[in-house]
Design a protein around this motif. Sequence first.
Motif, PDB file in Angstrom:
ATOM      1  N   HIS A   1      33.590  40.238  31.718  1.00  0.00           N
ATOM      2  CA  HIS A   1      33.176  38.831  31.644  1.00  0.00           C
ATOM      3  C   HIS A   1      34.367  37.894  31.431  1.00  0.00           C
ATOM      4  O   HIS A   1      34.336  36.751  31.889  1.00  0.00           O
ATOM      5  CB  HIS A   1      32.126  38.633  30.560  1.00  0.00           C
ATOM      6  N   LEU A   2      35.391  38.379  30.759  1.00  0.00           N
ATOM      7  CA  LEU A   2      36.588  37.554  30.542  1.00  0.00           C
ATOM      8  C   LEU A   2      37.327  37.282  31.849  1.00  0.00           C
ATOM      9  O   LEU A   2      38.057  36.299  31.950  1.00  0.00           O
ATOM     10  CB  LEU A   2      37.537  38.207  29.538  1.00  0.00           C
ATOM     11  N   LEU A   3      37.126  38.147  32.838  1.00  0.00           N
ATOM     12  CA  LEU A   3      37.739  37.897  34.144  1.00  0.00           C
ATOM     13  C   LEU A   3      37.111  36.666  34.799  1.00  0.00           C
ATOM     14  O   LEU A   3      37.777  35.933  35.518  1.00  0.00           O
ATOM     15  CB  LEU A   3      37.586  39.117  35.056  1.00  0.00           C
ATOM     16  N   LYS A   4      35.823  36.431  34.516  1.00  0.00           N
ATOM     17  CA  LYS A   4      35.117  35.285  35.086  1.00  0.00           C
ATOM     18  C   LYS A   4      35.309  34.026  34.245  1.00  0.00           C
ATOM     19  O   LYS A   4      35.399  32.930  34.787  1.00  0.00           O
ATOM     20  CB  LYS A   4      33.623  35.596  35.192  1.00  0.00           C
ATOM     21  N   ARG A   5      35.334  34.201  32.924  1.00  0.00           N
ATOM     22  CA  ARG A   5      35.504  33.083  31.988  1.00  0.00           C
ATOM     23  C   ARG A   5      36.577  33.457  30.972  1.00  0.00           C
ATOM     24  O   ARG A   5      36.284  33.877  29.867  1.00  0.00           O
ATOM     25  CB  ARG A   5      34.194  32.784  31.272  1.00  0.00           C
ATOM     26  N   PRO A   6      37.845  33.303  31.355  1.00  0.00           N
ATOM     27  CA  PRO A   6      38.934  33.773  30.481  1.00  0.00           C
ATOM     28  C   PRO A   6      39.055  32.977  29.176  1.00  0.00           C
ATOM     29  O   PRO A   6      38.651  31.826  29.096  1.00  0.00           O
ATOM     30  CB  PRO A   6      40.184  33.574  31.327  1.00  0.00           C
ATOM     31  N   LEU A   7      39.623  33.640  28.194  1.00  0.00           N
ATOM     32  CA  LEU A   7      40.042  33.013  26.946  1.00  0.00           C
ATOM     33  C   LEU A   7      41.551  33.214  26.855  1.00  0.00           C
ATOM     34  O   LEU A   7      42.050  34.301  27.116  1.00  0.00           O
ATOM     35  CB  LEU A   7      39.374  33.677  25.743  1.00  0.00           C
ATOM     36  N   ALA A   8      42.248  32.187  26.455  1.00  0.00           N
ATOM     37  CA  ALA A   8      43.710  32.248  26.404  1.00  0.00           C
ATOM     38  C   ALA A   8      44.193  33.185  25.302  1.00  0.00           C
ATOM     39  O   ALA A   8      43.650  33.188  24.192  1.00  0.00           O
ATOM     40  CB  ALA A   8      44.280  30.853  26.183  1.00  0.00           C
TER      41      ALA A   8
END
Length: 179
Positions: A155-162
């Motif tokens: 899911h982080l690939l779609k909505r990354p967190l820095a």
Amino acid sequence: MLIILDRDGVINAYDGHYICSVDEWHPLPGSIDAIARLCQAGHRVAIATNQSGIARGLYDVPDLDAMHQRLNALVSAIGGRIDFIAYCPHHPDDGCDCRKPKPGLLYAIQQALALPSLAGSLMVGDSRKDLEAGLAGGCNVALVRTGNGRDTETHLLKRPLAGVRVFDDLAALVDDLIA
């Protein structure tokens, strides 16, 4: 450095079902040793865990305390220490300030350990909620692929967190920190 760990999926096995008793609480391979190694390397360790099963009536505070006593005993037996365990007993609909992704649990840890801030601390989790809480509290963040971690990574690939670093498990993170 303060290392704040989520519990379910980071320290103990978690498959999405509530862990309601000490008999159901099983540490992940290498996690107890990893916590001890953090302590032996001079780091402080705390836990921040959502435990809505209490509000849902699935278990009670004495059951949770028994799980945490087992965790503390296992860590202590090999030379480690957990400095503080903060938990949110509330239902997700309660609107409390302590349920991750809000940073209230992290602030409770900061206060309990008399720290001026959480800057430089590391929040380790297996879910986006853990990472968001860490970032909101001013921590660095790391994701482990255990528990819900692999799904979270996808899911982080779609909505990354820095700034999220990813590790296979807690032991791999500790290897990296101590190296």
